[in-house]
Design a protein around this motif. Sequence first.
Motif, PDB file in Angstrom:
ATOM      1  N   SER A 198      10.753 -16.759  -4.125  1.00 20.71           N
ATOM      2  CA  SER A 198      12.111 -16.233  -3.531  1.00 20.71           C
ATOM      3  C   SER A 198      11.855 -14.768  -2.955  1.00 20.71           C
ATOM      4  CB  SER A 198      12.974 -15.870  -4.916  1.00 20.71           C
ATOM      5  OG  SER A 198      12.328 -14.932  -5.841  1.00 20.71           O
ATOM      6  N   GLN A 199      10.820 -14.252  -3.189  1.00 24.68           N
ATOM      7  CA  GLN A 199      10.461 -12.949  -2.514  1.00 24.68           C
ATOM      8  C   GLN A 199       9.686 -13.265  -1.186  1.00 24.68           C
ATOM      9  OE1 GLN A 199       8.053 -10.204  -4.751  1.00 24.68           O
ATOM     10  NE2 GLN A 199       8.754  -8.584  -3.660  1.00 24.68           N
ATOM     11  N   ILE A 200       8.852 -14.102  -1.092  1.00 33.73           N
ATOM     12  CA  ILE A 200       7.997 -14.108   0.159  1.00 33.73           C
ATOM     13  C   ILE A 200       8.056 -15.588   0.885  1.00 33.73           C
ATOM     14  CG2 ILE A 200       5.680 -14.004   1.153  1.00 33.73           C
ATOM     15  CD1 ILE A 200       4.739 -12.625  -1.376  1.00 33.73           C
ATOM     16  N   VAL A 201       7.918 -16.462   0.034  1.00 37.75           N
ATOM     17  CA  VAL A 201       7.765 -18.064   0.604  1.00 37.75           C
ATOM     18  C   VAL A 201       9.050 -18.305   1.159  1.00 37.75           C
ATOM     19  CG1 VAL A 201       7.203 -20.283   0.161  1.00 37.75           C
ATOM     20  CG2 VAL A 201       5.940 -18.399  -0.828  1.00 37.75           C
ATOM     21  N   LYS A 202      10.453 -18.451   0.669  1.00 37.89           N
ATOM     22  CA  LYS A 202      11.436 -18.885   1.147  1.00 37.89           C
ATOM     23  C   LYS A 202      11.858 -17.964   2.467  1.00 37.89           C
ATOM     24  CE  LYS A 202      13.467 -21.287  -2.653  1.00 37.89           C
ATOM     25  NZ  LYS A 202      14.542 -21.466  -3.882  1.00 37.89           N
TER      26      LYS A 202
END
Length: 1077
Positions: free
Chosen positions: A567-571
């Motif tokens: 949720s913090q980086i990939v999306k």
Amino acid sequence: MKKSIGNYSIPPELNKQLQKEFAKDVSLPTSEIKSNILKNDYQKRYNQTIDFSEKTYKQLMNERNLEREEKRVDKLIKEKQESETATTSTTVAPSNEPRTRKKRWDVTPEEYLKQKADQEEQALVQKTTSDLLQKLKEGKVPIINGIPLTDEILDKILPSGYVKVAPPVGYNQVDDNLSPDIIATTDDYYTIPANEDVTSKIMTTESADMPVKGLEFFKSEDVKYFGRLMNVDEENEQDADTKKEIQAMKLILKVKNGSQITRKRSMRSLTDNANKFGPKVLLNQILPILLEPNLEPQERHILVKLLSRLLFQFDELIRPHTHQILQVISPLLIDEDSTIRLEAREIISSLTKAAGLANILSTLRPDLDNVDEYIRNLTARVFAIVANTLGLKTFLPFLKAVLKSKKNWTARHTGIKIIQQLCILLGNGNGSSISPYLTQLVEMLKPTITDESLQVRTITALTLSQLAENVTPYGIESFETILEPVWFGIRKHRGRALAAFLKCIGNIIPLMYYNSNYEEFSNYYTRELVNVLAKEFTSPDEDMRRTILRIIIKLPLSRKLNENYNSQIVKPFFNAFWNRRTASDNTQTTRLVVDATTHLANKFDFLSLLDHIVIFTKDDNEQLRRLAIEAVNKMISTYPDELIGLDSQSELQLVDGIVYAFQQQTVHHRIYLQAFDSLAKSLNVRLKPHLNSIISSILYRMKNNVAEIRQQSSDLLSILAPVIKKCSTDDELLTKLILILYESLGEVYPEVLASIITALYSCLDSVDKSTLYIMQNPSINQILPTLTPILKNRQEKVQESCIKLIGLIAKKNPETINAKEWMRICFELLELLKSTKKRIRIAANDTFGYIAKTIGPQDVIVMLLNNLRVQERQLRVCTAVAMGIVAETCSPFTVLPAIMNEYRIPEKNVQNGVLKAISFLFEYLDGNTTRDYLFAITPLLEDALIDRDLVHRQTAATVIKHMALNCVGLTNAEYDDIFIHYLNLILPNIYESSPHVISRILESLDGLRNLLGLGVFTNYIWAGLFHPARKVRTPYWKVFNSAYIQNSDALVPYYPRFEQLESSPVDYKVEELDLFL
């Protein structure tokens, strides 16, 4: 009827009108258009004048201060004018005219004021128009391009500060009624060049106007610089200085415009006599030519080369001219052409060594805080080269003083930029020369991180980032002090400045990660930086987006450190960067996106990210599909083992996505083939369920009308052939493909035909040898005769692929082909040895070896020996190589007698060819085989080494070098006599002056030294080392230096013992504990 026939021209009235319209030639010459395309706006600011006046440092500084003051005053005046216009627009001046009544509800006060202003302007226009018409009638106003140049219009066109000058006393206006007084003027010097075509500018060598003999051309622009040479014969009485100038001018013109041989001689003459001419004479002529805007790149390259050679000759005499040289050369540091940039760097480096640091500093100091950013940029680049040349130790005190400057921010900015340019000059990871001074540099830059000027803060962050890149992965201890101010800078700044600070911290974190003592620092800053980056993902600024991607690629991310990575980086990353906007961006951005995605996949969940990307392979937008294919290719080629955990559903989606993207492409790109190659290597046997769909797609596309589609399909087939073999138990599928490809050999387009032959090669290479024997449709007997006429195709790719395929057949299945057919192919291959492409010649030589192994070397060698008699050198060399390969393939004893027998023919070309063939032969052989042929080959080499022809001795020396190096450590004392005999024959050639011959002689001597050992070898050179004649000593010292470099320790036991020279009057003995003060 007769009148109407042939009357196809336009009416005379229209013809006159057109001639009037096109009388003025407004077209640009080709060279100017070319230079305009190549140069951007920044480079067009190249200063086209050189200041040859020798101003003092004080005068230059006063000029710079005056420029700054002028700029400041202009800025204040502009601000005042803007404020005045703002106040006048807000307050309405009272008017004496009767007020026109406005409508009650539909006319606002603003509209009323606008109407009034329009009326006033109209009245003014009517007044000025009537005055202007009156002046035009009298003929007192000049009109340029339809604009009457009245005083009012000139005031608007010209900047403020111009004054109307009164006519001088006694001046009378020319009466228009009188006829003009025309005087014919003959100008022997510069004439303004007419805007003609380039071909008409260049005069041929036959022209009578050529000022000097030996020129290839003489342009009209050259008259400006070499006009004096036109009437040099008329000047009978010339003083010594004028003669010197004329002589130098002639030589420079020959260097610039002469033929190759003339240019070499003139350049040599100028270099040798540089001190005789003096720097002033030569530089006053060379430097203005280098500033010529129409100078061709080739001419500029030659003149820059000449200048660099002259600098070495002048040495400290160049000091008074440092400013002029830097003025001309420094703009070349930002040229488009990398070669010119490199040459400019070398010249500035040579100038620094000759002129010294103090001279360079006093010359460039006034430009450090110049008002023009362009000049400051060039100054920083020059200073970076100076620092690199002389070392940072001598340069640091000056740099410290510049960075502490309180006068204005521009000097500090330039000082920081010097460090940045020095880092760029050294390149990433090449910080060994900076590392000892890293702590000092960081301490110097620390105060400027919190500077009052935003530009200074930004450039400081970028420079620290560059420093960290250069010294990576070491040096975190030096950067520790600036971590806190940089982190506060991230919180305070926005936009480009924030991007600079992010880049800085992003390059420092990998240094922490490398040092285990800073692990806690690394984890903290990585976590915090990820939060900042996630907020900036959506930034519209292109520079910021690229910075974020570069930082992500370097960050030490992990699942443990970033627990909420999804949720913090990939999306956020996929939302921000995996879209059509990014896909349509430039190549640099797309490459960064691919690298960042691969890095994230490696650090987090590889298969999950791969599934994310596979979705984009079926997108409607082709650019996004290609970006997805690039990412997939990079991921599975870099980490193929990760696909082991891929389930069948994801595997199907992956293959289907790549096939879909391949089929839907409209712009054909190599990346799709590379993706298939990576997929085939990664999945290997697991590709079997999908092979039928892929092959059916390929075969369908091979019947397409578009040549590119057919070519790409053939290329894909050549990639998949090895995998097809692994996936199938028998060769049935491959034989069917071979039949289809064989039937396609009638292809019209040469590029497609080359791809089809390459695919055929790949399929035949993958098939078992036993299958080739029983293969019927088509059999090898059918394939080879079909390929023979294709060899005559002139297209290089077709030739290369065809030769390789014939070589494969000769290697895998030679027995089924008739010997006559092989000989016919050999004759065709001989023609291909003339090819200009090296790859084709290599392939042809290899194929000769395979064919010779098949049908025996006798016939092939006879044919090759006949080929040695041709005049063309390249063909003879290739033939010699082919003979060497045949000898290596079929053992030397089958070939060597025939080759040695051919040496008896008293023809230079044949004998040289034989020696070259023997040279290649011994180059390919190993030491054990070479040893057996030493005695056999000695008489031939003995004859060659005492031949009068230089090339004979040169080639024989090469043969001996290969033989000696092959036999090192494999021969005993009985073979040493042969090599000592060779040494006796080679050593007299040590005085040869030809560069090619002497280099081969020295190489062979090195080879013999390695074989015989230093004891025997040094006995031959001691006498020459101490010979009274310098020309005798020099070549012996070359040989000794080479021995000293390679075997310095082994030389010691063989040094002569001087104490034994009792007859000598000089006592050479030195006691071990003697001290000389």
